[in-house]
Scaffold this motif. Structure first.
Motif, PDB file in Angstrom:
ATOM      1  N   UNK A 124       0.860  -1.178   0.000  1.00 34.85           N
ATOM      2  CA  UNK A 124       0.000   0.000   0.000  1.00 34.85           C
ATOM      3  C   UNK A 124       0.897   1.229   0.000  1.00 34.85           C
ATOM      4  N   UNK A 125       0.667   2.107  -0.953  1.00 33.37           N
ATOM      5  CA  UNK A 125       1.479   3.307  -1.106  1.00 33.37           C
ATOM      6  C   UNK A 125       0.563   4.520  -1.081  1.00 33.37           C
ATOM      7  N   UNK A 156      14.428   4.054  -5.636  1.00 33.30           N
ATOM      8  CA  UNK A 156      13.438   4.686  -6.513  1.00 33.30           C
ATOM      9  C   UNK A 156      13.291   6.169  -6.170  1.00 33.30           C
ATOM     10  N   UNK A 157      13.202   6.486  -4.886  1.00 28.83           N
ATOM     11  CA  UNK A 157      13.069   7.887  -4.480  1.00 28.83           C
ATOM     12  C   UNK A 157      14.316   8.687  -4.858  1.00 28.83           C
ATOM     13  N   UNK A 201       5.289   6.987  -8.753  1.00 24.37           N
ATOM     14  CA  UNK A 201       5.639   6.514  -7.414  1.00 24.37           C
ATOM     15  C   UNK A 201       4.710   5.380  -6.992  1.00 24.37           C
ATOM     16  N   UNK A 202       3.417   5.574  -7.196  1.00 23.68           N
ATOM     17  CA  UNK A 202       2.436   4.571  -6.778  1.00 23.68           C
ATOM     18  C   UNK A 202       2.601   3.268  -7.547  1.00 23.68           C
ATOM     19  N   UNK A 203       2.958   3.366  -8.825  1.00 28.66           N
ATOM     20  CA  UNK A 203       3.151   2.151  -9.625  1.00 28.66           C
ATOM     21  C   UNK A 203       4.476   1.472  -9.294  1.00 28.66           C
ATOM     22  N   UNK A 258       2.501  -1.037 -15.579  1.00 27.50           N
ATOM     23  CA  UNK A 258       3.730  -0.306 -15.280  1.00 27.50           C
ATOM     24  C   UNK A 258       4.295   0.349 -16.526  1.00 27.50           C
ATOM     25  N   UNK A 259       3.431   0.737 -17.447  1.00 29.68           N
ATOM     26  CA  UNK A 259       3.922   1.343 -18.682  1.00 29.68           C
ATOM     27  C   UNK A 259       4.711   2.608 -18.398  1.00 29.68           C
TER      28      UNK A 259
END
Length: 345
Positions: A24-25, A55-56, A98-100, A109-110
């Protein structure tokens, strides 16, 4: 002879918890007036903290605070982030990414696929060949490397170079005159030979320098850390010299034992900068340590970071030798991005 009976484990069981409890994001711009809160709740797995921080970091976010907890089977963390200008993250495409990227891997995830990333590949990635170099740093070295590649008719598409304690680590993306990846073993062998000659100079010793082609997909910054760590750059006396490291910059790193919970507590206080948390978490992960809890904060120009860790085998840092090695490795990781300006005069 007695028959040995082993318990049956469903190979899909490990993925079952992920399907029942997908990550959960949430991206929260209302709780804090001067930053965005990114919250991640997920089933715990090895390397998940580094994956999230990576990622961040690749999005060039500034992490001003973070709270991490991953005891048991669940991973929960909160990051206070801003963009490079110190503003909240409000762009809808960035939030969607970010959410994906941090959310359930089964969704579309395109946008993730199309987002720029830093990776080195196997022998070639798309139309580029990734080349890794490590050796002794000296003035003019990059110019000589570029001249060798130009003479062999290779184009340098991109490169990232780190120097630390008079050592240089470099990842190059190259292609040929037709803008294609190079897969001719003879050309690659000739490139390797000539680059090794440049890197080694008068010393015919494979330990002094080497050229290789990347194996597997690895984040570029993480790969540079791994290369210098394997080169044992942290052992150089340059890590502790006052000339190379002014007192105002020298990180203060201590390791204590948390008797109640059975953790080793690594405390770091140093000058704050971008990607600091990534560099420390990356190093702890590659040294086979697991971060169970962490608290990160920035106080003006300085950062304070505290990590509650154990080795993957469950052991804490009990000997002075182990503690000294971890301290040296973290200090080297902090300084690699900023210790020298580069190889050229």
């Amino acid at each position: 002879m007695a028959t040995v009976c082993w318990p049956y484990f469903d190979p899909e069981y490990e993925n079952f918890s992920n399907r029942m409890n997908p990550p959960r994001v949430s991206v929260d711009n209302s709780s804090c007036h001067d930053c965005t809160l990114i919250k991640v709740d997920s089933v715990n797995k090895p390397g998940i903290l580094l994956e999230v921080v990576q990622i961040l970091t690749d999005l060039d976010f500034i992490i001003t605070k973070a709270y991490i907890s991953s005891d048991g089977g669940w991973f929960m963390d909160v990051f206070h982030v801003t963009d490079q200008q110190g503003k909240k993250i409000t762009d809808s495409k960035t939030i969607d990414f970010i959410e994906k990227a941090l959310g359930p891997k089964g969704q579309s995830t395109e946008g993730v696929k199309n987002w720029p990333s830093k990776r080195v590949g196997v022998h070639s990635v798309g139309d580029h060949t990734a080349v890794e170099l490590i050796g002794r740093d000296r003035p003019g070295l990059l110019s000589e490397i570029s001249a060798v590649l130009a003479n062999l008719h290779f184009n340098v598409v991109a490169a990232e170079v780190w120097t630390h304690n008079r050592r240089i680590a470099c990842v190059l993306y190259v292609n040929d005159a037709t803008n294609r990846a190079v897969d001719d073993p003879n050309r690659l062998s000739l490139m390797e030979e000539q680059l090794n000659n440049i890197l080694r100079g008068c010393e015919d010793d494979e330990k002094v320098a080497r050229t290789s082609f990347s194996m597997g997909f690895t984040h570029m910054d993480r790969r540079l850390h791994q290369m210098l760590f394997a080169d044992r750059d942290y052992e150089s006396s340059g890590v502790t010299t006052d000339v190379d490291c002014p007192p105002s910059f020298r990180p203060k790193i201590t390791i204590e034992r948390c008797e109640e919970k059975g953790y080793s507590v690594v405390s770091v206080r140093c000058k704050d900068r971008a990607k600091l948390m990534f560099d420390i978490v990356c190093t702890l992960t590659d040294m086979q340590y697991v971060v169970f809890h962490a608290t990160i904060s920035s106080d003006g120009p300085y950062a304070s970071q505290e990590y509650f860790i154990r080795h993957m085998d469950g052991c804490t840092l009990d000997t002075e030798g182990e503690k000294e090695r971890v301290i040296k490795c973290i200090e080297a990781a902090i300084r690699r991005r900023v210790s020298e300006a580069g190889s050229e005069p």
